[in-house]
Design a protein around this motif. Structure first.
Motif, mmCIF file in Angstrom:
data_model
loop_
_atom_site.group_PDB
_atom_site.id
_atom_site.type_symbol
_atom_site.label_atom_id
_atom_site.label_comp_id
_atom_site.label_asym_id
_atom_site.label_seq_id
_atom_site.Cartn_x
_atom_site.Cartn_y
_atom_site.Cartn_z
ATOM 1 N N HIS A 247 0.697 -1.279 0.094
ATOM 2 C CA HIS A 247 0.128 -0.133 -0.030
ATOM 3 C C HIS A 247 0.868 1.338 0.079
ATOM 4 O O HIS A 247 0.492 2.233 -0.632
ATOM 5 N N PHE A 248 2.084 1.350 0.830
ATOM 6 C CA PHE A 248 2.639 2.340 0.768
ATOM 7 C C PHE A 248 3.621 2.665 -0.477
ATOM 8 O O PHE A 248 3.329 3.885 -0.867
ATOM 9 N N TYR A 249 3.854 1.573 -1.133
ATOM 10 C CA TYR A 249 4.612 1.990 -2.368
ATOM 11 C C TYR A 249 3.914 1.663 -3.692
ATOM 12 O O TYR A 249 4.173 1.531 -4.891
ATOM 13 N N GLY A 250 2.488 1.663 -3.288
ATOM 14 C CA GLY A 250 1.595 1.788 -4.543
ATOM 15 C C GLY A 250 1.652 0.665 -5.423
ATOM 16 O O GLY A 250 1.340 0.716 -6.745
ATOM 17 N N ASN A 251 1.769 -0.525 -4.911
ATOM 18 C CA ASN A 251 1.666 -1.879 -5.553
ATOM 19 C C ASN A 251 2.786 -1.666 -6.742
ATOM 20 O O ASN A 251 2.366 -2.241 -7.909
ATOM 21 N N ASP A 252 3.956 -1.135 -6.413
ATOM 22 C CA ASP A 252 4.880 -0.889 -7.727
ATOM 23 C C ASP A 252 5.495 -2.187 -8.361
ATOM 24 O O ASP A 252 6.349 -2.033 -9.256
ATOM 25 N N GLY A 253 5.279 -3.343 -7.437
ATOM 26 C CA GLY A 253 6.224 -4.396 -7.690
ATOM 27 C C GLY A 253 7.565 -4.484 -7.758
ATOM 28 O O GLY A 253 8.197 -5.440 -8.492
ATOM 29 N N LYS A 254 8.225 -3.354 -6.921
ATOM 30 C CA LYS A 254 9.523 -3.499 -6.849
ATOM 31 C C LYS A 254 10.182 -3.913 -5.473
ATOM 32 O O LYS A 254 10.993 -3.611 -4.980
ATOM 33 N N THR A 255 9.019 -4.556 -4.774
ATOM 34 C CA THR A 255 9.617 -4.957 -3.392
ATOM 35 C C THR A 255 9.890 -6.527 -3.422
ATOM 36 O O THR A 255 8.912 -7.094 -3.880
ATOM 37 N N THR A 256 11.029 -7.088 -2.760
ATOM 38 C CA THR A 256 11.101 -8.429 -2.864
ATOM 39 C C THR A 256 11.063 -8.806 -1.073
ATOM 40 O O THR A 256 11.491 -7.924 -0.307
#
Length: 797
Positions: A247-256
């Motif tokens: 939610h914080f990163y707007g579901n940018d798909g860049k978190t592992t």
């Protein structure tokens, strides 16, 4: 004689120190060039969850209702990410586990002398290579990565160490503290422009260290409801944190996301050794750059776990623990940690073949850089003609051929003696060899004239030898806690005490009242110890922690155990029995099961040994038999009383070494020291304190040694055997054993293999030094006399 003894002692100190210089010097090198993959990484940020003390089987298996204890993690395995087993190395402790995970190398051997609280040497890590790292958790783990980091970019948030209480009612609070503080951190970041900017950078790491599962495992065992419920709490917390990140990163798909553990835990709540329950830890990964679940019909792993876990249709990808560090660095595009020895597990990566190839190449170059630096350093300090492989087997075969053991009476005696030494050597690897040796001891009087001269003593010797021989066949201490056995040992001590008190009441000498008072104090101490053990166990089961009064009694008992015996009579029997009662009170407080009976049986055999040595000496016509109640320990013994050595003295020295080895391996082994059961110290403290807990366990290990040495003080006194002569014989025995272990030292394999081989050599090489220390302590306990009133003084014969 004194010069020869001193020179021999100095030489052994050099040999002792040489092992530490060779093996306990840090293998880490510096000066390598950082290596990183030039291609864009799949992730901007990485979140690492480490559930301290979590076993793989307990996480992956289904409960009695057929449901998962960690439904969120299981859903990840089946629908979003990749999973497998992370294989750890010994020692399976928190510090080396986290170093392997985050820095990519296994425990630095020099850390043995440095302790847990500091880094033995500077080392590189994922955190150091990141642009920023934020970490939350235990104050024992987080600071070592911040301390080793260059610059000011690794931030730590720790709770008070007093929260790590094994007797606390709810250890899950350690984990909820972490989850709550992470959520507060991100709420604060929304209103702090500087922090908001930092956490939106690339190449950043968030580390959540979760200690609750490990704490509950130590306190209640991994099979307990507390341990399993804590897994559910962690699963819920991880789910909330993942949702918050997305939610914080707007579901940018860049978190592992990576979820794993530093080590597992045995069924009896310990870790440190190499049991599969300690070395098999979970690894679940998902998010940016991670492969999706792969359905398979068959797997390469031939074990029953997959079917028990009902995960046989989802591809399992196992790694070594150090491989996780290069995986994380590859995902966020930072340089590989300079000291990492991990191999990139490419099967976890969801990326192009070019990216995988470049990452593997970078990983190989990074390891090659270490090799080049090590080779250069070695050449600089080594003569050119010595820089060649050592042909170990040739020397070993030559020594073996030279040791070929002619037939004569003396050589026959020597063969039996050598066979005994081989039994001692093998006992370091197989405890049951002590059972074989003690069984042979039981038969010994019946093969000599002792049986005809002292039937009762011979039968007693055989009985207690066989009884003691049972202990090496039992599991090492801590595997099956049973407080009822501790209570039973206490009752046996009280029964013996009652017999002694009864005999004292029949005496009419001037010391009767003083002796009676001392023994009554020791009886009271034994009763209090039994009460403390029982009430502490009950209190911990009710999750009420360690009662303060119990803690005070325990420490008071420990403190008094070394001076109360000094109030008793210096007569051999009375003083030895007084020492036994005092040390048994402390030993009961440190016991969790059958080991509580061990010092009692050992001491009974020691009393018989003193009597049987009197019989053997009288049989040789050396001196007249005296009653143990009339012989007194003396601080200053006339050296003219010492006699020349006889062949039988070699047997006495061998018995001493054998009983000392039995005192250690009778209830444990080297691995059991490293992974001791924390329940053993719960009568003294439950708040985690490694040095204090270690000191208490070392004293527990030393107590049987002290009992043996005090008994041998009586043997020396009654047989008029010189201490110097004894040490020379023991020196020969220990050097012969050390020769075996010298050729068995390993510089390859796991830390357990290497450490065990070195420990064997060091233990045997230091046996003479250890005996000097024990002899001094035994002399203090046996010869010193304190008065309840007046000045202390020593008694003379």
């Amino acid at each position: 004689m004194l010069l020869f003894f001193t020179l021999g002692l100095l030489i052994h100190f050099v040999f002792f120190a040489s092992i530490f210089d060779i093996y306990f010097t840090s293998p880490l090198v510096h000066g390598m060039t950082p290596q990183f993959t030039p291609l864009p990484p799949p992730a901007r940020r990485l979140v690492l969850f480490v559930a301290d003390g979590l076993r793989a089987d307990t996480l992956y298996e289904l409960d009695e209702n057929g449901t998962s204890r960690a439904p969120f993690i299981r859903n990840i395995i089946m629908h979003e990410g990749s999973w497998g087993i992370s294989h750890t190395r010994v020692p399976t402790e928190s510090r080396p586990g986290h170093v392997a995970l985050i820095a990519g190398f296994y425990e630095d051997v020099s850390a043995v002398a440095k302790g847990w609280k500091e880094n033995p040497v500077e080392f590189d890590s994922l955190f150091n290579e990141s642009k920023y790292t934020w970490s939350w958790g235990s104050p024992d783990i987080l600071p070592m990565f911040a301390k080793g980091a260059s610059g000011d970019h690794v931030y730590t948030y720790s709770y008070d160490a007093k929260r790590e209480d094994f007797g606390a009612q709810d250890a899950t609070k350690l984990d909820t503290w972490v989850f709550d503080n992470v959520k507060d951190f991100f709420r604060h970041a929304r209103n702090n422009q500087s922090l908001f900017s930092k956490i939106n950078e690339e190449k950043i790491v968030f580390f959540l260290h979760l200690l609750g599962i490990d704490t509950n495992g130590h306190a209640h065992r991994p099979s307990s409801r507390d341990y399993k419920d804590n897994i559910k709490k962690v699963d819920d917390g991880v789910k909330e944190i993942v949702s918050m990140f997305n939610h914080f990163y707007g579901n940018d798909g860049k978190t592992t996301f990576i979820f794993t553990s530093d080590h597992g835990m045995t069924d009896w709540g310990s870790h440190g050794a190499g049991h599969p329950s300690e070395t098999l830890t979970p690894l679940v990964t998902w998010g940016a750059g991670i492969n999706y679940p792969q359905r398979v019909s068959a797997q390469q792993f031939d074990d029953s776990f997959l079917k028990e876990w009902r995960l046989e249709n989802w591809k399992r990808l196992d790694v070594n623990q150090a491989d996780i560090a290069p995986l994380m660095t590859s995902l966020i595009g930072v340089p590989f940690p300079l000291n990492s020895v991990g191999i990139l597990p490419v099967d976890y990566l969801n990326n192009t073949d070019l990216f995988k190839a470049e990452s593997m190449f970078t990983n190989a170059v990074q390891i090659l850089e270490q090799f080049k630096v090590k080779m250069t350093q070695k050449k600089e300090v080594t003569l050119p003609f010595l820089f060649t492989p050592f042909k170990f087997q040739v020397v070993q075969d030559l020594v073996t051929s030279l040791l070929t053991y002619p037939l004569s009476h003396f050589v026959g005696y020597l063969l039996v003696f050598t066979l005994g030494i081989e039994v001692l050597v093998l006992s370091f690897f197989y405890r049951y060899m002590l059972t074989a040796g003690l069984t042979a001891f039981a038969v010994w009087p019946f093969l000599t004239r002792l049986w005809t001269r002292a039937k009762v003593t011979s039968l007693s010797w055989a009985f207690f030898s066989v009884l003691l021989a049972v202990f090496p066949l039992m599991p090492v201490v801590g595997r099956k806690p049973d407080i009822s056995l501790v209570m039973g040992a206490g009752l046996l001590v009280l029964l013996l005490s009652l017999c002694v008190v009864t005999s004292l009441m029949k005496r009419k000498d001037s010391f009767r009242k003083e002796e009676l008072l001392v023994h009554l104090l020791q009886v009271l101490s034994t009763v209090l110890s039994m009460y403390v053990v029982y009430s502490t166990q009950s209190s911990l089961l009710r999750k009420q922690g360690l009662p303060l009064m119990n803690q005070i009694i325990s420490w008071a008992t420990l403190a008094s155990s070394l001076f109360v015996p000094l109030l008793s009579s210096p007569a051999v029997f009375q003083r030895l029995f007084s020492i036994l009662l005092s040390l048994m009170s402390t030993y009961l407080l440190l016991s969790t099961g059958y080991e509580a009976v061990f010092p009692l049986v050992l001491s009974c055999l020691m009393f018989v040994w003193i009597n049987i040595e009197q019989e053997t000496l009288q049989q040789s016509g050396v001196c007249c038999k005296q009653k143990l109640t009339s012989i007194q320990f003396s601080y200053n013994t006339d050296i003219t009383q010492f006699r020349q050595l006889y062949l039988d003295d070699i047997r006495r020295a061998f018995f001493l070494v054998f009983f000392l080895v039995t005192a250690f391996f009778g209830t444990g082994n080297i691995a059991s020291i490293n992974s001791f059961d924390l329940a053993s110290v719960y009568c003294f403290l439950t708040v985690f304190s490694p040095f204090m807990m270690g000191a208490l366990m070392m004293w527990k290990i030393l107590i049987p040694f002290v009992l043996v040495m005090c008994a041998f003080e009586a043997v020396q006194l009654t047989t008029q055997l010189s201490s110097k002569s004894l040490f020379l014989i023991v020196l020969v025995i220990s050097d012969i054993m050390a020769l075996h272990f010298f050729f068995l030292v390993k510089d390859y394999g796991s830390w357990l293999d290497i450490g065990t081989s070195i420990s064997h050599y060091v233990i045997v090489m230091s046996m003479t030094i250890f005996l000097v220390f024990l002899n001094g302590l035994a002399q203090l306990l046996t010869t010193k006399k304190l008065r309840l009133c007046g000045k202390p003084k020593s008694h003379f014969m």
